[in-house]
Design an enzyme around this catalytic site. Structure first.
Site, short mmCIF file in Angstrom:
data_model
loop_
_atom_site.label_atom_id
_atom_site.label_comp_id
_atom_site.label_asym_id
_atom_site.label_seq_id
_atom_site.Cartn_x
_atom_site.Cartn_y
_atom_site.Cartn_z
N ASP A 12 1.39 -1.44 0.01
CA ASP A 12 -0.34 -0.30 -0.07
C ASP A 12 0.47 0.94 -0.65
OD1 ASP A 12 -1.20 1.80 0.30
OD2 ASP A 12 -2.78 1.41 2.56
N GLU A 150 -7.13 0.54 -4.89
CA GLU A 150 -7.17 -0.15 -2.91
C GLU A 150 -8.86 0.27 -2.20
OE1 GLU A 150 -5.97 4.39 -2.27
OE2 GLU A 150 -3.86 4.31 -2.91
N ASP A 172 -12.45 4.99 1.85
CA ASP A 172 -11.22 5.20 1.67
C ASP A 172 -10.94 6.55 1.67
OD1 ASP A 172 -8.90 4.81 1.81
OD2 ASP A 172 -8.11 3.02 0.41
#
Ligand code: AMP
Length: 613
Positions: A12, A150, A172
């Site tokens: 990430d 993501e 998110d």
């Protein structure tokens, strides 16, 4: 799918923080360097010309902003040059240094060489931004096996292997970007129905708004602008970020910095109190923008609100109470997370990496195109000869996608066509973004050429676009590379960059970020790392809590895991109180305040006892 023994790591690569995870002994887990698993996405060069990445770089941000780069993710895919200690770097070079550090961390934790990775990007990243991310991976010595979105990665860790159909809103909100996806989970298949987002909206913007507000107060009181001096500006920004986080747990925060400026030769301290309502008024327009995106994503998913089962929170900024409150009132769902929002994306990337490697562990993932892409064409039906936008692949088309369409040349004897590739949702060409161009030359060489050109768009699972054009009759075709100015520049400097980064990375003190790193199987490696067990599509659902990695959990982690499960089943204000206590415990643990952790644990235990009877 291929079976490989060398692990593929999941990364990430965040605006504020980055995390690396991998599949180890049947579980995906965050790889730590002995600390909390989070690497601040900050790169710097010390005054004695050593490279530093992570926490140490973030610490030097205040003292040496000109030697430090933060929030580089926001510049990915642009031609912006970033200056660090007098040297110029591209955004992908800076990102590569962060990736190299994560790679090194993974190699130490896993005890073997790592050359392959799955990297996540915001769903709303365009082709240039994805390509820049891929290049950063290559510069870091990684083969980027796949780029995934993501929110999609996060939903992978929530798949739970259930057969009954569920629909999730995955919201998110990180440091620099916002994404929302509507996801269907059914029979071991995760299908992204729609995605929306804003790559320039995140917690950094909340910090900026609070900083400007506090700077104005300071100016009004002392008659000097603290934003004028870079060091003072950075100190103020850091103090405001701390206050912002505090306002997630308490209704007031005091922003204090000693000797922040001098007035008439006398040092002046910063000491301003802000209450949560005041702060929320500042950020409300930004939070409202995210709510509009969620509305649009729901509309585009063709589901109605009643069909949406869960609202899942990912990213550090979702701890902001206003965000949770707006979501709750707007969508009548209790927003929640059962996997720490800081780690869900990395754990999802590692899950995808494990699937890619052939481990029969996860759900099948169906992702969608997040932008419409097409070409510029000429409208010959009207006298005005207007330029039009002709989309070839529409937004929310399942990936991989391929579409071919025939177009004609303007004149029969035309020798070349110029193909301009655009991305965007507007019917008007000028309101979309040009992302590439190329020429198809040497046309009309055969007598029976009819001026018909087949244009083919292929969008890969990574969201990388390949465009080709072929003269129908003659078969003359162009290369599939989109020759935009940026990719030209990147090609020519690639090798040079590679060597330069290697030299710079060699100056880094690899242990400088956060202490000694221990292999996962080292007897002293007791750090409880966030991990989830992976299950095949039709196995029974895993516990929706962060489970241990085969090692000891801290006592509060068992309690907070239980607390979150209890809170998820509650429909009362108690749920919010439980979540707030969980957040406070996590924060106190991050600050190593054991006494506070113990006190809060007791408070949470009492509350759970009261709630569950
Ligand atoms: P991420 O990109 O997911 O790592 O999120 C980082 C962002 O989350 C940064 O802007 C942080 O300031 C923000 N953040 C972290 N903790 C909190 C908190 N307790 N309250 C509000 N924002 C937070």
């Amino acid at each position: 799918m291929t079976q490989h023994s060398e692990p593929i790591i999941g990364i990430d690569l965040g605006t504020t923080n980055s995390v690396v995870a991998a599949y180890v002994n049947g579980k995906v887990q965050v790889l730590s360097d002995g600390s909390d698993g989070i690497l601040p996405s900050v790169v710097g060069v010390t005054t004695d010309d050593k490279l530093i990445v992570g926490r140490t770089a973030r610490n030097q941000l205040i003292a040496f902003p000109e030697r430090t780069v933060a929030s580089v993710k926001r510049q990915m895919g642009t031609t912006k040059i970033l200056t660090m200690a007098g040297q110029d770097y591209t955004p992908q070079e800076i990102s590569a240094l962060i990736l190299k550090q994560l790679r090194q961390r993974a190699e130490k934790a896993l005890g073997c060489e790592v050359t392959r990775a799955v990297i996540t990007v915001p769903a709303f990243f365009d082709e240039n931004q994805r390509q820049a991310t891929r290049e950063a991976g290559t510069l870091a010595g990684l083969t980027v096996e796949r780029i995934i979105n993501e929110p999609t990665a996060a939903s992978l860790v929530y798949h739970a292997g259930q057969d009954d159909r569920r629909h999730l809103i995955v919201y998110d909100l990180g440091g620099g970007t916002f994404d929302v996806s509507i996801v269907r989970i059914e029979g071991g298949v995760i299908e992204v129905l729609s995605s929306m987002g804003d790559t320039q909206l995140g917690g950094d913007d909340f910090d900026q708004l609070l900083t400007s507000h506090v700077a104005k107060e300071f100016r009004d009181r002392h008659g000097i602008d603290p934003m004028e001096h870079p060091v003072t500006r950075w100190r103020l920004l850091q103090a405001c970020e701390r206050a912002k986080c505090e306002l997630s747990f308490s209704t007031h925060a005091r922003i204090t910095e000693e000797f922040i400026a001098t007035v008439d030769g006398m040092p002046v301290n910063l000491d301003i109190e802000i209450d949560r309502n005041e702060y929320e008024d500042l950020i409300r327009p930004l939070v409202d923008r995210t709510i509009q995106c969620v509305d649009q994503a729901i509309q585009e998913s063709r589901l109605n609100l009643q069909q949406l089962d869960e609202l899942i929170l990912v990213g550090g900024s979702t701890r902001t109470p206003l965000v949770q409150e707006r979501l709750r009132t707007e969508f009548h769902r209790e927003p929640h997370w059962s996997v720490n929002p800081d780690f869900a994306v990395a754990l999802g990337a590692a899950t995808q990496a494990a699937i890619h490697q052939g481990h029969p562990v996860g759900p099948v993932l169906i992702d969608v195109a997040t932008h419409t892409v097409g070409i510029e064409t000429l409208d010959v039906s009207s006298y005005s000869m207007k330029m039009l936008y002709s989309p070839l692949i529409r937004r929310n088309t399942p990936l991989p996608a391929k579409h071919e369409q025939a177009f004609s040349t303007i004149t029969p004897d035309q020798e070349e066509v110029h193909i301009n590739v655009f991305q965007g949702e507007s019917d008007e060409l000028s309101r979309n973004r040009k992302i590439g161009e190329f020429r198809l030359e040497g046309l009309n060489q055969t007598d029976d050429a009819d001026g018909e050109i087949d244009v083919c768009f292929e969008l890969t699972l990574d969201g990388v676009l390949r465009v080709s054009a072929k003269e129908h009759k003659s078969g003359i075709a162009t290369s599939i590379v989109i020759a935009n100015s940026m990719s030209d520049a990147r090609q020519s400097t690639h090798e040079l960059t590679d060597a330069r980064l290697r030299d710079l990375f060699a100056t880094s003190d690899s242990e400088s970020d956060s202490g000694e790193s221990l292999p996962l199987d080292h007897p002293d490696s007791h750090q409880p790392l966030p991990a989830i067990e992976l299950h095949g599509p039709h196995t029974s659902p895993p516990e929706p809590v962060v489970s241990d990695a085969g090692r000891e959990l801290k006592s509060w982690q068992r309690l907070t895991a239980k607390a979150i499960t209890v809170a998820n089943g509650l429909d009362t204000d108690d749920a919010q109180d439980i979540r707030r206590l969980v957040q406070l415990i996590e924060s106190a643990d991050r600050d190593n305040d054991e006494e506070l952790v113990r006190d809060l644990e007791e408070e949470l235990d009492d509350l759970l006892f009261y709630v569950t009877g």
